[in-house]
Design an enzyme around this catalytic site. Sequence first.
Site, short mmCIF file in Angstrom:
data_model
loop_
_atom_site.label_atom_id
_atom_site.label_comp_id
_atom_site.label_asym_id
_atom_site.label_seq_id
_atom_site.Cartn_x
_atom_site.Cartn_y
_atom_site.Cartn_z
N ASP A 53 14.95 -6.53 13.27
CA ASP A 53 13.62 -6.62 13.88
C ASP A 53 12.68 -7.49 13.07
O ASP A 53 11.78 -8.13 13.61
CB ASP A 53 13.03 -5.22 14.06
CG ASP A 53 13.73 -4.44 15.17
OD1 ASP A 53 14.48 -5.05 15.94
OD2 ASP A 53 13.53 -3.21 15.24
N GLY A 54 12.88 -7.54 11.74
CA GLY A 54 12.06 -8.40 10.90
C GLY A 54 12.24 -9.86 11.25
O GLY A 54 11.29 -10.65 11.22
N ASN A 124 3.26 -6.85 14.49
CA ASN A 124 3.68 -5.45 14.35
C ASN A 124 2.50 -4.50 14.26
O ASN A 124 2.31 -3.65 15.12
CB ASN A 124 4.57 -5.28 13.12
CG ASN A 124 6.03 -5.49 13.44
OD1 ASN A 124 6.39 -5.87 14.54
ND2 ASN A 124 6.88 -5.23 12.47
N GLU A 125 1.73 -4.62 13.17
CA GLU A 125 0.63 -3.68 12.97
C GLU A 125 -0.38 -4.22 11.98
O GLU A 125 -0.09 -5.11 11.17
CB GLU A 125 1.14 -2.32 12.45
CG GLU A 125 1.53 -2.25 10.99
CD GLU A 125 2.92 -2.75 10.70
OE1 GLU A 125 3.08 -3.48 9.70
OE2 GLU A 125 3.85 -2.43 11.46
N ALA A 162 5.58 -3.55 20.10
CA ALA A 162 6.69 -4.11 19.33
C ALA A 162 6.75 -3.53 17.93
O ALA A 162 7.82 -3.34 17.37
CB ALA A 162 6.58 -5.63 19.28
N TYR A 167 6.79 0.37 10.87
CA TYR A 167 6.03 1.23 9.95
C TYR A 167 5.42 2.41 10.70
O TYR A 167 5.39 3.55 10.21
CB TYR A 167 4.94 0.39 9.28
CG TYR A 167 4.24 1.03 8.11
CD1 TYR A 167 4.65 2.26 7.58
CD2 TYR A 167 3.16 0.40 7.50
CE1 TYR A 167 4.01 2.83 6.50
CE2 TYR A 167 2.51 0.96 6.42
CZ TYR A 167 2.93 2.17 5.93
OH TYR A 167 2.29 2.74 4.85
N LEU A 169 6.56 4.11 13.17
CA LEU A 169 7.54 5.17 13.39
C LEU A 169 7.81 5.95 12.11
O LEU A 169 7.92 7.18 12.13
CB LEU A 169 8.84 4.58 13.94
CG LEU A 169 9.96 5.57 14.25
CD1 LEU A 169 9.52 6.59 15.28
CD2 LEU A 169 11.21 4.83 14.73
N SER A 170 7.88 5.25 10.98
CA SER A 170 8.13 5.94 9.72
C SER A 170 6.95 6.81 9.31
O SER A 170 7.11 7.76 8.54
CB SER A 170 8.45 4.93 8.61
OG SER A 170 7.31 4.15 8.29
#
Length: 265
Positions: A53-54, A124-125, A162, A167, A169-170
């Site tokens: 994914d990265g 991502n975030e 996406a 992060y 989810l973790s």
Amino acid sequence: MDAAPELPRNLRGRIAFHAAATEAAESARDRLTAIHGDATPEEAAVVVALGGDGAMMEAQHRFLGRNLPVYGMNRGSVGFLMNDFREEGLAERLQVAQAALLHPLHMRAVCCGGGEVREALAINEVSLLRETRQAAKIRILVDGRERVPELICDGVLVATPAGSTAYNLSAHGPIVPLGANLLALTPISAFRPRRWRGALLPAAAEVVFEILESGKRPVAAVADYTEVRDVRRVEVREDRSLRLTMLFDPDHGLSERIIAEQFTV
């Protein structure tokens, strides 16, 4: 999912490859470019990302603003957003792929001291993280309305669909299906309010973080690769002027994987 952008019938020399810095991904790129060529960004009609994914996120950043669809093939570990890797039939798979559209986040961070403003984009975030042993204290506003007067925590983040499997989810945040038109607002190791687990927000929402006691409890803001230290205010919103397109095989089963992940114990 939406229909994929129409691609040229002959993709020879129109595919740009992006590989993660691993032996498996780079070896796959070498074999595939020998078959399909490797287009420049100006020549490309589609991008194929090889890795996890990265690698998908790196490819999206590299081609940001060119509105090129990105098709990922898993040569990494998790690859939640990637299709299965197969060397044969790549052109045919691209022609029938389905598209998921999203927009990156725009971060506007105001620094302590002179009030320097730093801006960055995140696929991502956008995350806020304490810089020292002291917990951060953060006030949260959504669309101008105070929602959390004081969050005592290690940090807090806003994730795109996406990025919700990364992060977010973790940090025990929710997985957001692509195309759901939502953002995940997730605390990181929250101490107070102890029972607050975050929120799902409309994609059009503007989230503002105000750092309380910023001198004593410094906080950094991170938008994917861009880190800004010692911030006092961070504004996050979706940038609707930029569109990202991810391509998936019709039988990829992403929706099923999203549902199954939420029932994993």
